[in-house]
Structures are given as structure tokens and as C-alpha cells.
Design a protein around this motif. Structure first.
Motif, short mmCIF file in Angstrom:
data_model
loop_
_atom_site.label_atom_id
_atom_site.label_comp_id
_atom_site.label_asym_id
_atom_site.label_seq_id
_atom_site.Cartn_x
_atom_site.Cartn_y
_atom_site.Cartn_z
N PHE A 1 0.80 -1.26 -0.15
CA PHE A 1 -0.18 -0.03 -0.06
C PHE A 1 0.77 1.38 -0.02
O PHE A 1 0.50 2.30 -0.73
CB PHE A 1 -0.87 0.05 1.28
CG PHE A 1 -1.76 1.51 1.40
CD1 PHE A 1 -2.71 1.60 0.62
CD2 PHE A 1 -1.03 2.34 2.21
CE1 PHE A 1 -3.46 2.72 0.89
CE2 PHE A 1 -1.65 3.49 2.71
CZ PHE A 1 -3.25 3.80 1.84
N TYR A 2 1.86 1.37 0.82
CA TYR A 2 2.66 2.48 0.93
C TYR A 2 3.62 2.95 -0.30
O TYR A 2 3.49 4.04 -0.54
CB TYR A 2 3.47 2.30 2.14
CG TYR A 2 2.67 2.29 3.59
CD1 TYR A 2 2.17 3.40 3.93
CD2 TYR A 2 2.62 1.15 4.41
CE1 TYR A 2 1.37 3.41 5.13
CE2 TYR A 2 1.79 1.17 5.34
CZ TYR A 2 1.31 2.29 5.70
OH TYR A 2 0.36 2.25 6.85
N PRO A 3 4.22 1.94 -1.02
CA PRO A 3 4.81 2.39 -2.29
C PRO A 3 3.72 3.05 -3.29
O PRO A 3 4.09 4.08 -3.81
CB PRO A 3 5.39 0.98 -2.83
CG PRO A 3 5.70 0.42 -1.64
CD PRO A 3 4.54 0.60 -0.92
N GLU A 4 2.55 2.55 -3.28
CA GLU A 4 1.51 3.07 -4.23
C GLU A 4 1.27 4.29 -3.75
O GLU A 4 1.05 5.30 -4.50
CB GLU A 4 0.46 2.23 -4.34
CG GLU A 4 0.48 0.81 -4.87
CD GLU A 4 -0.73 -0.10 -4.73
OE1 GLU A 4 -1.80 0.54 -5.16
OE2 GLU A 4 -0.62 -1.47 -4.75
N PHE A 5 0.85 4.67 -2.40
CA PHE A 5 0.69 5.93 -1.99
C PHE A 5 1.85 6.78 -2.02
O PHE A 5 1.76 8.10 -2.43
CB PHE A 5 0.44 5.58 -0.33
CG PHE A 5 -0.05 7.08 0.38
CD1 PHE A 5 -1.27 7.42 0.69
CD2 PHE A 5 0.78 7.96 0.61
CE1 PHE A 5 -1.61 8.41 0.97
CE2 PHE A 5 0.78 9.13 1.14
CZ PHE A 5 -0.75 9.27 1.65
N ALA A 6 3.08 6.47 -1.78
CA ALA A 6 4.09 7.39 -2.17
C ALA A 6 4.49 7.82 -3.53
O ALA A 6 4.73 8.80 -3.69
CB ALA A 6 5.30 6.62 -1.37
N LEU A 7 4.15 6.80 -4.39
CA LEU A 7 4.30 7.22 -5.78
C LEU A 7 3.29 8.29 -6.26
O LEU A 7 3.68 9.42 -6.78
CB LEU A 7 3.78 6.08 -6.66
CG LEU A 7 4.20 6.37 -8.24
CD1 LEU A 7 5.48 6.75 -8.59
CD2 LEU A 7 3.73 5.21 -9.08
N ALA A 8 2.13 8.29 -5.71
CA ALA A 8 1.05 9.27 -6.18
C ALA A 8 1.51 10.60 -5.23
O ALA A 8 1.41 11.79 -5.78
CB ALA A 8 -0.34 8.88 -5.67
N ALA A 9 1.97 10.62 -4.00
CA ALA A 9 2.52 11.54 -3.22
C ALA A 9 3.70 12.59 -4.12
O ALA A 9 3.51 13.60 -4.01
CB ALA A 9 2.57 11.39 -1.81
N ASN A 10 4.48 11.64 -4.36
CA ASN A 10 5.73 12.30 -5.01
C ASN A 10 5.36 12.98 -6.32
O ASN A 10 5.91 14.04 -6.66
CB ASN A 10 6.69 11.10 -5.00
CG ASN A 10 7.90 11.80 -5.81
OD1 ASN A 10 8.56 12.57 -5.28
ND2 ASN A 10 8.35 11.30 -7.09
N LEU A 11 4.52 12.25 -7.23
CA LEU A 11 4.07 12.93 -8.19
C LEU A 11 3.14 14.26 -8.16
O LEU A 11 3.50 15.25 -8.74
CB LEU A 11 3.14 12.06 -9.19
CG LEU A 11 3.75 10.86 -9.73
CD1 LEU A 11 3.00 9.76 -10.49
CD2 LEU A 11 5.02 11.11 -10.83
#
Length: 345
Positions: free
Chosen positions: A81-91
Motif C-alpha cells: 500500500f505504501y509504495p503506491e501511496f508514496a508514488l502518487a504523493a511524489n508525483l
């Protein structure tokens, strides 16, 4: 500025001298500010590209008195869950000309506190907490009182704001959708595996599930429930224990996808056919839920939306356009039916 390799020796003064303009003009061109002719803009960009110049973010932070980064606090980077969240947050952070500094607490509260002390207000201008499972609210409030902008995303209790700006979703609604699906499929002997204490981070999901079960007049006791940790391994062990004690169950509600994937493996190891002999439904819709066999029926929560709105809210807070009482709601959870559930025959 992509074909030339970065040259750490190149400076903004070198670019200005070679392009025949002032340092301020170079700065304005690179940041898209000020009035600069198209010809000058082109010359500056070509010169910067030729020299391999990249802006010094640390120097910029000193001049502008703001850090170029936002800190993102995660509980466990190995949870999909967290890599998916982090990717969207980073973008989303990049859209605000910010970089994301990811801090992984690994479920260690002291480590999270250490990150907050070292990072907040120095290496980053603000802190986005993906959820507060490992960080006490009091510590986050104390950070906020010191003038450090803090936002909690994935806040699971929309009716109980934390006194910190937050992005929330309808966790009880997600639990209700999962339970309604099982009830509509005719299941009456339903177990529950929750990846937190009863009143912990997944308490809202469990409460929504229980509301539907009670309304359907389905009898359920503590023997039908297991409260564990939010991991594949703990889901596996909880399912083995539950199914060994209650082999008559025809369905299991799991509060999160990662332990639910463990449940699928445990069911297979114990000889339960999924979904023929046992239906499994969960919440979140992480990528592995779509890749498992059978595919995991789950209630999708707005992960990317929560990440994007979390970054936006943090930027708004830093600009003074949000308050401690700001609560941002996201889209409603949606049931995604895959192969792990079937109608009871």
C-alpha cells in the motif's frame, strides 16, 4: 535539460556569463518567473543544458528560507500500500516544485519520533503522515504547536477529527460494502480477521462490517474473530487458527488486503477451496490483490486521491490557507468483485 549529464562544477554564474545575461535572469528562466523574452529564455536553457547545470536546491532553500522537500512518514515500506501511496504523493509534490523525503518507521514509534525531530522544520518544510498508527497524535500536535505544518492522510475516523489537518475516507462504509457483499451472496457463517486491535487503525472498517452483520441478524461471537497485525504472515496465522477452530465458516471478512492474501494461502494449505468452499473479501485494492489467484474481491479505497489531496493540503497549510480543523473528504470506497467470493450454494 535532459540530454546533458549533470555537472556539479557548473554554477549559475557560469550559465549567466556564457549566456550574456544576469544571474537573476538565469534564475527567472529556470523557475519560469519574471518577464524574459523567448530568445533570451532559449539561450539560457541551451547554455544550462550545454554546461550540465542543475539548480542547487540547498542554496535555493537558504535564499527562500524554505526547504525543497516535504517529509512523508510511512509505517512499513514493504507493505505494498505504501509504495503506491508514496508514488502518487511524489508525483503531486513535484507539481508543487517539491521533492518527497520518505521516512519509514517500520512500526517503531521511537524511530518515527526520531525522524520527526531530525527532519521536520530542517530538511523539510512540512510533514505528511500516511497514517498515524505508529505516531501518537499528541506528538504530532506538539510538532504542529512548534510551527511545523503536519497533515495526516488516510485518517479512518471522519467523524472524529484529530485536531490536525487530515484527509479522510469512509472506513465504516468500506466495511459495510464488504459485509453486504457476503450477505447478498447468502453467507451466514462469516468470520472476521482484523489487522489491528478492535479499536485500532482498522476499527472503523470492523465497525462497518459488524453493523451489517447485526442488521442481517447473523449470530457472531468472539470465536469467529481474530485481531492481529496488518501483515501477510499474521493474516496467514490468524486464518489457520480461525479455520482450524471454525471449519464450518463459509466466508471471512479481512480488514486489509495484505493479511487477506495470507488468508488465501492458509485456506489453500488447510484444504479449503476458494471460493467454492470459502469466500474471502477484503479492503484496500493494492496491486497484489489484482495479481493473486484467485483474484481478491476487495473494497477499493481512494489511495492515489488521498495521497494527492494530502500533499495539496500540506501545501495549503504551509501557505496559511488551511487550519488545524481542516478535514478533506475523498471519494467513496467501491466494491471490486474478483474470484475470491462466490454465492453460497
Amino acid at each position: 535539460m535532459s540530454s546533458k549529464l549533470f555537472n556539479p562544477a557548473a554554477t549559475i554564474k557560469d550559465v549567466a556569463a556564457q549566456a550574456g545575461v544576469s544571474v537573476m535572469t538565469v534564475s527567472n528562466v529556470l523557475r519560469g518567473r519574471g518577464r524574459v523574452s523567448e530568445e533570451t529564455r532559449r539561450r539560457v536553457l541551451e547554455t544550462a543544458e550545454r554546461q550540465g547545470y542543475r539548480p542547487n536546491l540547498t542554496a535555493r532553500a537558504l535564499v527562500e528560507r524554505k526547504a525543497p522537500t516535504l517529509a512523508l512518514m510511512l509505517s512499513c515500506i514493504t507493505n505494498p500500500f505504501y509504495p503506491e501511496f508514496a508514488l502518487a504523493a511524489n508525483l503531486q509534490a513535484l507539481k508543487h516544485e517539491r521533492h518527497l523525503l520518505v521516512c519509514n518507521t517500520d512500526h517503531e514509534p521511537d524511530r518515527g519520533t526520531g525522524f520527526l525531530e531530525q527532519v521536520a522544520g530542517s530538511l523539510s518544510d512540512g510533514v505528511l503522515v500516511a497514517n498515524n498508527a505508529d505516531l501518537p497524535i499528541d506528538e504530532l500536535r506538539a510538532l504542529q504547536e512548534r510551527g511545523i505544518p503536519v497533515v495526516i492522510s488516510v485518517w479512518e475516523r471522519p467523524d472524529e477529527p484529530p485536531g490536525i489537518p487530515c484527509v479522510t475516507f469512509d472506513s465504516e462504509g468500506a466495511g459495510r460494502l464488504a459485509a453486504q457483499h457476503l450477505v447478498e451472496y447468502g453467507h451466514r457463517r462469516i468470520g472476521a480477521i482484523v489487522g489491528s486491535p478492535k479499536h485500532g487503525i482498522h476499527g472503523g472498517r470492523y465497525a462497518g462490517f459488524r453493523e451489517v452483520v447485526r442488521a442481517a441478524k447473523i449470530r457472531q461471537s468472539t470465536a469467529d474473530e481474530r485481531f492481529t497485525e496488518d501483515s501477510f504472515e499474521h493474516g496467514y496465522e490468524a486464518a489457520k487458527d480461525l479455520l482450524s477452530a471454525r471449519p464450518d465458516l463459509t466466508a471471512i471478512f479481512v480488514s486489509n488486503d495484505l493479511p487477506a492474501l495470507g488468508v488465501l494461502n492458509a485456506a489453500s494449505d488447510l484444504g479449503f477451496s476458494v471460493p467454492g468452499g470459502l469466500s474471502v473479501v477484503s479492503i484496500t485494492d493494492i496491486i497484489p490483490a489484482r495479481q493473486s489467484r484467485p483474484g481478491l474481491t476487495t473494497v477499493a479505497i481512494p489511495t492515489a486521491e488521498m495521497a494527492e489531496k494530502g500533499v495539496n493540503l500540506l501545501v495549503e497549510l504551509m501557505a496559511g490557507r488551511a487550519t488545524e480543523a481542516t478535514v478533506v473528504h475523498t471519494s467513496a470506497p467501491k466494491l471490486v468483485v474478483r474470484g475470491s467470493t462466490a454465492r453460497l450454494r
